[in-house]
Design a protein around this motif. Structure first.
Motif, PDB file in Angstrom:
ATOM      1  N   PHE A 143     -10.277  27.468  15.087  1.00  0.00           N
ATOM      2  CA  PHE A 143      -8.845  27.727  15.171  1.00  0.00           C
ATOM      3  C   PHE A 143      -8.068  26.496  14.707  1.00  0.00           C
ATOM      4  N   ILE A 144      -6.938  26.724  14.038  1.00  0.00           N
ATOM      5  CA  ILE A 144      -6.016  25.630  13.748  1.00  0.00           C
ATOM      6  C   ILE A 144      -4.585  26.124  13.977  1.00  0.00           C
ATOM      7  N   ASP A 145      -3.665  25.178  13.954  1.00  0.00           N
ATOM      8  CA  ASP A 145      -2.240  25.487  14.100  1.00  0.00           C
ATOM      9  C   ASP A 145      -1.860  26.675  13.214  1.00  0.00           C
ATOM     10  N   LYS A 146      -1.213  27.677  13.814  1.00  0.00           N
ATOM     11  CA  LYS A 146      -0.902  28.913  13.100  1.00  0.00           C
ATOM     12  C   LYS A 146       0.009  28.665  11.900  1.00  0.00           C
ATOM     13  N   ASN A 147       1.025  27.819  12.073  1.00  0.00           N
ATOM     14  CA  ASN A 147       1.953  27.568  10.976  1.00  0.00           C
ATOM     15  C   ASN A 147       1.259  26.870   9.808  1.00  0.00           C
ATOM     16  N   ALA A 148       0.356  25.957  10.120  1.00  0.00           N
ATOM     17  CA  ALA A 148      -0.405  25.285   9.063  1.00  0.00           C
ATOM     18  C   ALA A 148      -1.349  26.268   8.379  1.00  0.00           C
ATOM     19  N   ALA A 149      -2.010  27.104   9.187  1.00  0.00           N
ATOM     20  CA  ALA A 149      -2.968  28.069   8.634  1.00  0.00           C
ATOM     21  C   ALA A 149      -2.290  29.041   7.670  1.00  0.00           C
ATOM     22  N   GLU A 150      -1.039  29.389   7.942  1.00  0.00           N
ATOM     23  CA  GLU A 150      -0.327  30.370   7.125  1.00  0.00           C
ATOM     24  C   GLU A 150       0.522  29.732   6.032  1.00  0.00           C
ATOM     25  N   SER A 151       0.431  28.407   5.899  1.00  0.00           N
ATOM     26  CA  SER A 151       1.169  27.728   4.835  1.00  0.00           C
ATOM     27  C   SER A 151       0.430  27.902   3.512  1.00  0.00           C
ATOM     28  N   ASP A 152       1.066  27.418   2.454  1.00  0.00           N
ATOM     29  CA  ASP A 152       0.424  27.461   1.135  1.00  0.00           C
ATOM     30  C   ASP A 152      -0.481  26.259   0.893  1.00  0.00           C
ATOM     31  N   GLY A 153      -0.371  25.286   1.755  1.00  0.00           N
ATOM     32  CA  GLY A 153      -1.206  24.101   1.603  1.00  0.00           C
ATOM     33  C   GLY A 153      -0.989  23.131   2.753  1.00  0.00           C
ATOM     34  N   ILE A 154      -2.015  22.332   3.062  1.00  0.00           N
ATOM     35  CA  ILE A 154      -1.948  21.356   4.151  1.00  0.00           C
ATOM     36  C   ILE A 154      -2.288  19.982   3.591  1.00  0.00           C
ATOM     37  N   ILE A 155      -1.427  19.003   3.869  1.00  0.00           N
ATOM     38  CA  ILE A 155      -1.699  17.607   3.533  1.00  0.00           C
ATOM     39  C   ILE A 155      -1.929  16.865   4.845  1.00  0.00           C
ATOM     40  N   LEU A 156      -3.039  16.169   4.932  1.00  0.00           N
ATOM     41  CA  LEU A 156      -3.438  15.499   6.170  1.00  0.00           C
ATOM     42  C   LEU A 156      -2.990  14.042   6.163  1.00  0.00           C
ATOM     43  N   GLY A 157      -1.944  13.754   6.918  1.00  0.00           N
ATOM     44  CA  GLY A 157      -1.551  12.372   7.135  1.00  0.00           C
ATOM     45  C   GLY A 157      -2.273  11.864   8.370  1.00  0.00           C
ATOM     46  N   CYS A 158      -2.940  10.716   8.273  1.00  0.00           N
ATOM     47  CA  CYS A 158      -3.723  10.238   9.416  1.00  0.00           C
ATOM     48  C   CYS A 158      -4.074   8.768   9.222  1.00  0.00           C
ATOM     49  N   ASN A 213     -12.156  27.022   4.917  1.00  0.00           N
ATOM     50  CA  ASN A 213     -11.410  28.242   5.255  1.00  0.00           C
ATOM     51  C   ASN A 213      -9.895  28.080   5.354  1.00  0.00           C
ATOM     52  N   ALA A 214      -9.406  26.856   5.374  1.00  0.00           N
ATOM     53  CA  ALA A 214      -7.960  26.625   5.471  1.00  0.00           C
ATOM     54  C   ALA A 214      -7.453  26.038   4.157  1.00  0.00           C
ATOM     55  N   PRO A 215      -6.155  26.106   3.898  1.00  0.00           N
ATOM     56  CA  PRO A 215      -5.623  25.634   2.609  1.00  0.00           C
ATOM     57  C   PRO A 215      -5.423  24.118   2.558  1.00  0.00           C
ATOM     58  N   ILE A 216      -6.481  23.363   2.883  1.00  0.00           N
ATOM     59  CA  ILE A 216      -6.386  21.904   2.827  1.00  0.00           C
ATOM     60  C   ILE A 216      -6.260  21.472   1.361  1.00  0.00           C
ATOM     61  N   LEU A 217      -5.260  20.666   1.060  1.00  0.00           N
ATOM     62  CA  LEU A 217      -5.068  20.162  -0.296  1.00  0.00           C
ATOM     63  C   LEU A 217      -5.719  18.789  -0.455  1.00  0.00           C
ATOM     64  N   PHE A 218      -5.258  17.853   0.364  1.00  0.00           N
ATOM     65  CA  PHE A 218      -5.805  16.499   0.316  1.00  0.00           C
ATOM     66  C   PHE A 218      -5.337  15.738   1.556  1.00  0.00           C
ATOM     67  N   ALA A 219      -5.884  14.540   1.731  1.00  0.00           N
ATOM     68  CA  ALA A 219      -5.511  13.683   2.853  1.00  0.00           C
ATOM     69  C   ALA A 219      -4.905  12.396   2.315  1.00  0.00           C
ATOM     70  N   VAL A 220      -4.015  11.809   3.117  1.00  0.00           N
ATOM     71  CA  VAL A 220      -3.443  10.501   2.791  1.00  0.00           C
ATOM     72  C   VAL A 220      -3.690   9.588   3.996  1.00  0.00           C
ATOM     73  N   PRO A 221      -4.906   9.067   4.119  1.00  0.00           N
ATOM     74  CA  PRO A 221      -5.223   8.221   5.272  1.00  0.00           C
ATOM     75  C   PRO A 221      -4.810   6.766   5.059  1.00  0.00           C
ATOM     76  N   THR A 222      -4.553   6.088   6.162  1.00  0.00           N
ATOM     77  CA  THR A 222      -4.269   4.655   6.127  1.00  0.00           C
ATOM     78  C   THR A 222      -5.325   3.919   6.939  1.00  0.00           C
ATOM     79  N   ILE A 223      -5.472   2.649   6.652  1.00  0.00           N
ATOM     80  CA  ILE A 223      -6.310   1.740   7.439  1.00  0.00           C
ATOM     81  C   ILE A 223      -5.442   0.560   7.828  1.00  0.00           C
TER      82      ILE A 223
END
Length: 427
Positions: A143-158, A213-223
């Protein structure tokens, strides 16, 4: 002046040693805040990233509950890039059960970090509603956040950082942001159910299922460097996360700070809070691990916590790994904020209540008094402001010669007694 309680009399004659200030010196690669917009724009303008954001798309951008350096700015820069491509960004709190496992609580955490709709220039859609997107390799529902799951794409900031309770190739970072952060209360609970012993297995297992299974596009991680400053920003395509996150974690390990003495009798922590660590105080620094599946940090017999940070909103998780605290901390505790996180992660030790003393002085005294096989007249005491900012710390007089001979410790004051007011609190 208040009347001294009987319990205080049991420790009132315990000496608190003279302390001196030191500056700890670590390598300091650093990205200046004013450089961040251009860095992110340049990274995401690369064809393999920019081609994924098309006009008219509704793009979810994740933001977590940690006190990450420049988090509001990096989130805004990602949103600005999405808008520049003609798409519509929105922010999704991705923090599992934090914020009391409520939508309002999670929004409040983001706003506390400066991630507001006015600043980032797009909506913050906070909801605890989740949607099943598939199953993982063992057939478990994901399961993931419903709004994210139903979006056209997810960008992971972390941020990528060593975890506080387990070790593995994927710890706090991209995989965990997907598996637990986006999973909200439900997903976090499922992932934690097997315990931290199996977390190194389940975080990437759920993460891989979400990538698939989810519309993950890419991540923008920091260190971050040892001074809680951004030292690296990168971008990782969805199909590259599995391969590229482990080396980034090793970079994060290499940039971690530490207390530059190996052991003490008593560690005094001025403040704990969720803005410093998910565990209130980062055990990678303080040694206060909640499980046997990770090790490190300073070795101490006793840990004394004097206060909670304002940013933690009464969430005193991690307090249970201290030996003593103050009445001031006890009076601030918001159990409704603390307990959901502990129940979800199935580790209850962090929300226990230690010995509660009236003042800072008494809390420190009881810790020294109850140590075994130490020099009670000249104990080894280390004092830190919190587990995130340890450039400037205090050491007791017993460390003075050691500090003089350590090139990475700069002595900033001569030993002197801590300044307590008439009520026994530090000022």
């Amino acid at each position: 002046m208040r009347e001294r309680p009987f319990v205080a009399n049991l420790v009132s004659d315990q000496t608190i040693p003279k302390m001196f200030k030191v500056k700890q010196v670590f390598p300091r690669p650093k990205i200046q805040p004013e450089e961040i917009p251009q860095i992110i724009h340049t990274l995401l303008s690369g064809e393999k990233f920019s081609s994924k954001v098309k006009p008219g798309m509704h793009i979810a951008i994740t933001a977590g509950s940690r006190g990450i350096a420049n988090v509001a700015l990096t989130t805004k820069c990602i949103a600005d890039f999405v808008r520049s491509k003609g798409a519509y960004p929105f922010i999704v709190p991705a923090m599992g059960s934090h914020g009391g496992a409520t939508a309002d609580g999670q929004r409040a955490i983001l706003e506390g970090y400066g991630i507001t709709e006015d600043y980032v220039g797009c909506p913050i859609i906070s909801s605890m509603e989740v949607k099943k997107i598939g199953v993982n390799e063992e057939g478990m529902d994901v399961f993931i956040d419903k709004n994210a799951a139903e979006s056209d794409g997810i960008i992971l900031g972390c941020r990528i950082k060593p975890h506080t309770a387990f070790r593995g190739p994927y710890e706090s970072g991209i995989m965990k942001m997907m598996a637990i952060g986006l999973g909200k209360q439900h997903g976090a609970e499922v992932c934690h159910e097997a315990g931290f012993k199996n977390m190194a297995k389940y975080v990437p297992m759920f993460g891989r299922a979400i990538i698939k299974n989810a519309p993950i596009l890419f991540a923008v991680p920091t260190i971050e460097n040892a001074y809680d400053e951004t030292c690296k920003i990168t971008a990782v395509n969805a199909e590259e996360i599995i391969e590229k996150e482990p080396p980034l974690l090793q970079e994060a390990f290499a940039n971690m700070p530490r207390i530059l003495v190996d052991a003490c009798d008593v560690l005094v922590v001025d403040q704990i809070g969720k803005n410093f660590s998910g565990d209130g105080m980062d055990p990678n620094i303080t040694g206060t691990f909640c499980t046997p599946y990770a090790t490190g940090g300073i070795k101490s017999q006793r840990v004394c916590v004097l206060d909670l940070s304002p940013e933690t909103h009464g969430n005193g998780i991690g307090l249970g790994y201290s030996s003593a605290t103050t009445k001031r901390v006890f009076n601030q505790l918001d159990l409704s904020s603390m307990y959901p996180n502990a129940i979800t992660c199935t580790v209850l030790g962090g929300v226990r209540i230690p010995i509660v003393m009236e003042s800072d002085k008494e809390a420190i005294q009881v810790c020294i008094r109850t140590c075994n096989e130490i020099d009670k007249k000249n104990p080894q005491v280390v004092r830190i402001p919190n587990s995130l900012h340890i450039e400037h710390i205090m050491l007791s007089e017993s460390y003075y010669e050691e500090a003089k001979n350590n090139p990475n410790l700069i002595i900033e004051s001569e030993p002197e007694y801590l300044p307590f007011d008439e009520n026994g609190n530090l000022w």
